[in-house]
Write a protein that holds these residues in place. Structure first.
Motif, mmCIF file in Angstrom:
data_model
loop_
_atom_site.group_PDB
_atom_site.id
_atom_site.type_symbol
_atom_site.label_atom_id
_atom_site.label_comp_id
_atom_site.label_asym_id
_atom_site.label_seq_id
_atom_site.Cartn_x
_atom_site.Cartn_y
_atom_site.Cartn_z
ATOM 1 N N ALA A 122 73.823 71.254 -58.102
ATOM 2 C CA ALA A 122 73.665 70.982 -56.679
ATOM 3 C C ALA A 122 74.717 69.967 -56.246
ATOM 4 C CB ALA A 122 72.266 70.450 -56.392
ATOM 5 N N THR A 123 75.211 70.135 -55.046
ATOM 6 C CA THR A 123 76.207 69.200 -54.531
ATOM 7 C C THR A 123 75.698 67.768 -54.590
ATOM 8 O OG1 THR A 123 77.079 70.934 -53.091
ATOM 9 C CG2 THR A 123 77.662 68.664 -52.540
ATOM 10 N N ALA A 124 74.428 67.576 -54.327
ATOM 11 C CA ALA A 124 73.853 66.229 -54.330
ATOM 12 C C ALA A 124 73.880 65.588 -55.715
ATOM 13 C CB ALA A 124 72.420 66.279 -53.808
ATOM 14 N N GLU A 125 74.021 66.400 -56.778
ATOM 15 C CA GLU A 125 74.044 65.874 -58.142
ATOM 16 C C GLU A 125 75.430 65.384 -58.556
ATOM 17 O OE1 GLU A 125 70.639 68.797 -60.099
ATOM 18 O OE2 GLU A 125 72.769 69.354 -60.189
ATOM 19 N N PRO A 147 88.946 73.375 -43.829
ATOM 20 C CA PRO A 147 87.527 73.009 -43.748
ATOM 21 C C PRO A 147 86.867 73.374 -42.421
ATOM 22 C CG PRO A 147 88.932 71.062 -43.693
ATOM 23 C CD PRO A 147 89.809 72.206 -44.049
ATOM 24 N N GLU A 148 87.679 73.635 -41.406
ATOM 25 C CA GLU A 148 87.116 74.006 -40.112
ATOM 26 C C GLU A 148 86.688 75.478 -40.071
ATOM 27 O OE1 GLU A 148 91.448 75.067 -39.908
ATOM 28 O OE2 GLU A 148 90.235 73.441 -40.773
ATOM 29 N N ARG A 149 87.046 76.251 -41.093
ATOM 30 C CA ARG A 149 86.734 77.678 -41.113
ATOM 31 C C ARG A 149 85.543 77.959 -42.018
ATOM 32 N NH1 ARG A 149 92.713 80.596 -41.673
ATOM 33 N NH2 ARG A 149 93.826 79.228 -40.204
ATOM 34 N N GLU A 150 84.883 79.090 -41.757
ATOM 35 C CA GLU A 150 83.763 79.503 -42.588
ATOM 36 C C GLU A 150 84.302 80.387 -43.714
ATOM 37 O OE1 GLU A 150 80.012 79.085 -43.812
ATOM 38 O OE2 GLU A 150 80.858 78.186 -41.998
ATOM 39 N N PRO A 151 84.116 80.000 -44.972
ATOM 40 C CA PRO A 151 84.688 80.790 -46.070
ATOM 41 C C PRO A 151 83.967 82.132 -46.216
ATOM 42 C CG PRO A 151 83.262 79.091 -46.940
ATOM 43 C CD PRO A 151 83.370 78.826 -45.465
ATOM 44 N N PRO A 152 84.690 83.174 -46.638
ATOM 45 C CA PRO A 152 84.055 84.478 -46.848
ATOM 46 C C PRO A 152 83.139 84.500 -48.062
ATOM 47 C CG PRO A 152 86.359 84.546 -47.513
ATOM 48 C CD PRO A 152 86.151 83.217 -46.852
ATOM 49 N N GLY A 168 81.131 61.029 -49.147
ATOM 50 C CA GLY A 168 82.224 61.980 -49.198
ATOM 51 C C GLY A 168 82.706 62.264 -50.597
ATOM 52 N N PHE A 169 83.378 63.400 -50.744
ATOM 53 C CA PHE A 169 83.986 63.814 -52.000
ATOM 54 C C PHE A 169 85.496 63.760 -51.843
ATOM 55 C CE2 PHE A 169 80.406 66.825 -53.617
ATOM 56 C CZ PHE A 169 79.488 65.798 -53.447
ATOM 57 N N ARG A 170 86.168 63.149 -52.833
ATOM 58 C CA ARG A 170 87.633 63.096 -52.826
ATOM 59 C C ARG A 170 88.152 64.017 -53.926
ATOM 60 N NH1 ARG A 170 89.223 57.544 -54.104
ATOM 61 N NH2 ARG A 170 89.396 58.230 -56.273
ATOM 62 N N PHE A 171 89.143 64.833 -53.582
ATOM 63 C CA PHE A 171 89.624 65.811 -54.562
ATOM 64 C C PHE A 171 91.093 66.135 -54.330
ATOM 65 C CE2 PHE A 171 87.840 68.013 -50.918
ATOM 66 C CZ PHE A 171 88.723 69.047 -50.655
ATOM 67 N N HIS A 172 91.722 66.624 -55.409
ATOM 68 C CA HIS A 172 93.076 67.158 -55.366
ATOM 69 C C HIS A 172 92.969 68.680 -55.356
ATOM 70 C CE1 HIS A 172 94.742 63.274 -55.853
ATOM 71 N NE2 HIS A 172 95.098 63.313 -57.128
ATOM 72 N N ASN A 173 93.629 69.316 -54.407
ATOM 73 C CA ASN A 173 93.614 70.768 -54.290
ATOM 74 C C ASN A 173 94.983 71.327 -54.672
ATOM 75 O OD1 ASN A 173 93.430 73.453 -53.648
ATOM 76 N ND2 ASN A 173 92.953 73.150 -51.481
ATOM 77 N N ALA A 185 92.280 64.810 -50.719
ATOM 78 C CA ALA A 185 91.543 65.387 -49.594
ATOM 79 C C ALA A 185 90.108 64.870 -49.659
ATOM 80 C CB ALA A 185 91.566 66.900 -49.670
ATOM 81 N N VAL A 186 89.487 64.713 -48.509
ATOM 82 C CA VAL A 186 88.120 64.181 -48.460
ATOM 83 C C VAL A 186 87.267 65.061 -47.551
ATOM 84 C CG1 VAL A 186 86.652 62.234 -47.827
ATOM 85 C CG2 VAL A 186 88.887 61.816 -48.865
ATOM 86 N N LEU A 187 86.092 65.442 -48.049
ATOM 87 C CA LEU A 187 85.117 66.155 -47.238
ATOM 88 C C LEU A 187 83.750 65.514 -47.405
ATOM 89 C CD1 LEU A 187 85.848 69.971 -47.809
ATOM 90 C CD2 LEU A 187 86.392 68.588 -45.797
ATOM 91 N N ALA A 188 82.967 65.533 -46.348
ATOM 92 C CA ALA A 188 81.572 65.112 -46.449
ATOM 93 C C ALA A 188 80.838 66.077 -47.387
ATOM 94 C CB ALA A 188 80.922 65.119 -45.070
ATOM 95 N N PRO A 189 79.794 65.613 -48.075
ATOM 96 C CA PRO A 189 79.086 66.483 -49.012
ATOM 97 C C PRO A 189 78.648 67.813 -48.407
ATOM 98 C CG PRO A 189 78.397 64.220 -49.338
ATOM 99 C CD PRO A 189 79.288 64.222 -48.131
ATOM 100 N N ALA A 190 78.136 67.790 -47.194
ATOM 101 C CA ALA A 190 77.673 69.038 -46.577
ATOM 102 C C ALA A 190 78.826 70.005 -46.347
ATOM 103 C CB ALA A 190 76.964 68.740 -45.257
ATOM 104 N N GLU A 191 79.996 69.480 -46.029
ATOM 105 C CA GLU A 191 81.161 70.329 -45.841
ATOM 106 C C GLU A 191 81.645 70.879 -47.177
ATOM 107 O OE1 GLU A 191 82.849 71.191 -42.684
ATOM 108 O OE2 GLU A 191 80.711 70.777 -42.446
ATOM 109 N N PHE A 192 81.708 70.043 -48.188
ATOM 110 C CA PHE A 192 82.112 70.499 -49.520
ATOM 111 C C PHE A 192 81.177 71.604 -50.002
ATOM 112 C CE2 PHE A 192 82.631 70.385 -54.105
ATOM 113 C CZ PHE A 192 83.984 70.157 -54.265
ATOM 114 N N ASP A 193 79.902 71.469 -49.721
ATOM 115 C CA ASP A 193 78.903 72.420 -50.182
ATOM 116 C C ASP A 193 79.145 73.821 -49.634
ATOM 117 O OD1 ASP A 193 76.257 72.796 -51.591
ATOM 118 O OD2 ASP A 193 75.711 73.506 -49.592
#
Length: 205
Positions: A122-125, A147-152, A168-173, A185-193
């Motif tokens: 789970a993202t929360a974990e 991140p503004e788009r809905e993934p397929p 937030g989650f910080r990551f290298h893409n 890059a940084v996204l809020a947990p709900a966005e990363f999920d």
């Protein structure tokens, strides 16, 4: 072992990081033949580079992990070595991988990294996982660059998560298309999920 740097080095899965949009528009095997830095990948030929580069997001993540402790190993060299452990299945028509369990064996035996495949995460974990591990390589949609788009769908691409908290989650893409979507890059947990397939490989060094 020297202390880890505060900022984990970033590497793209292509040697020229700003080629992502060209790759998306034309396909890797066409666009990457124009990459002037291709030899830095460790490929023996331009053909080898163009075929492999679209499949090595996981090797780019591993390259970043190794670089954080001062080792620089080219991505396609890593891919070749990982293939020897079964981390990729290569045929005349396709490259399948990254296959997680052989990858774990590869990094443990070759680099002494402690790694574990984790599913149904789970993202929360994830913040708690990063308290125990230095990194995790997370399976996400490649659309995480938008991140503004809905993934397929979720999954299919790998990013290196270096920090996670309830904020937030910080990551290298490895296939980000701008500086803001590549390193740190940084996204809020709900966005990363929205992009996360609930699978990852935790890595300690």
């Amino acid at each position: 072992m020297s202390p880890l740097p505060e900022t984990v080095p970033f590497f793209s899965q292509w040697e020229t990081p700003d080629m992502t949009l060209d790759v998306l528009a034309e396909g890797a095997e066409i666009a990457l033949r124009r990459d002037p830095l291709w030899q830095g990948s460790g490929a023996e030929t331009l053909d080898e580079y163009a075929v492999w580069a679209a499949n090595i997001c996981g090797m780019a993540c591993l390259k970043m992990i190794l670089a954080s402790r001062g080792e620089i190993v080219p991505t396609i060299e890593l891919a070749r070595r990982c293939t020897g452990y079964g981390g990729y299945v290569v045929t005349e028509r396709s490259i399948k991988g990254l296959i997680y369990a052989p990858f774990v064996s590869f990094v443990q035996e070759v680099f002494g990294l402690r790694a574990e495949v984790m599913t149904n995460v789970a993202t929360a974990e994830m913040p708690a996982i990063l308290e125990r591990s230095r990194f995790f390589i997370a399976s996400v949609s490649s659309w995480i660059r938008w991140p503004e788009r809905e993934p397929p769908s979720k999954g299919g691409h790998l990013v290196l998560v270096t920090a996670a908290s309830a904020k937030g989650f910080r990551f290298h893409n490895p296939s980000g298309h701008t500086s803001a979507t590549q390193a740190n890059a940084v996204l809020a947990p709900a966005e990363f999920d929205r992009f996360f397939a609930n699978r990852d490989i935790s890595v300690e060094i």
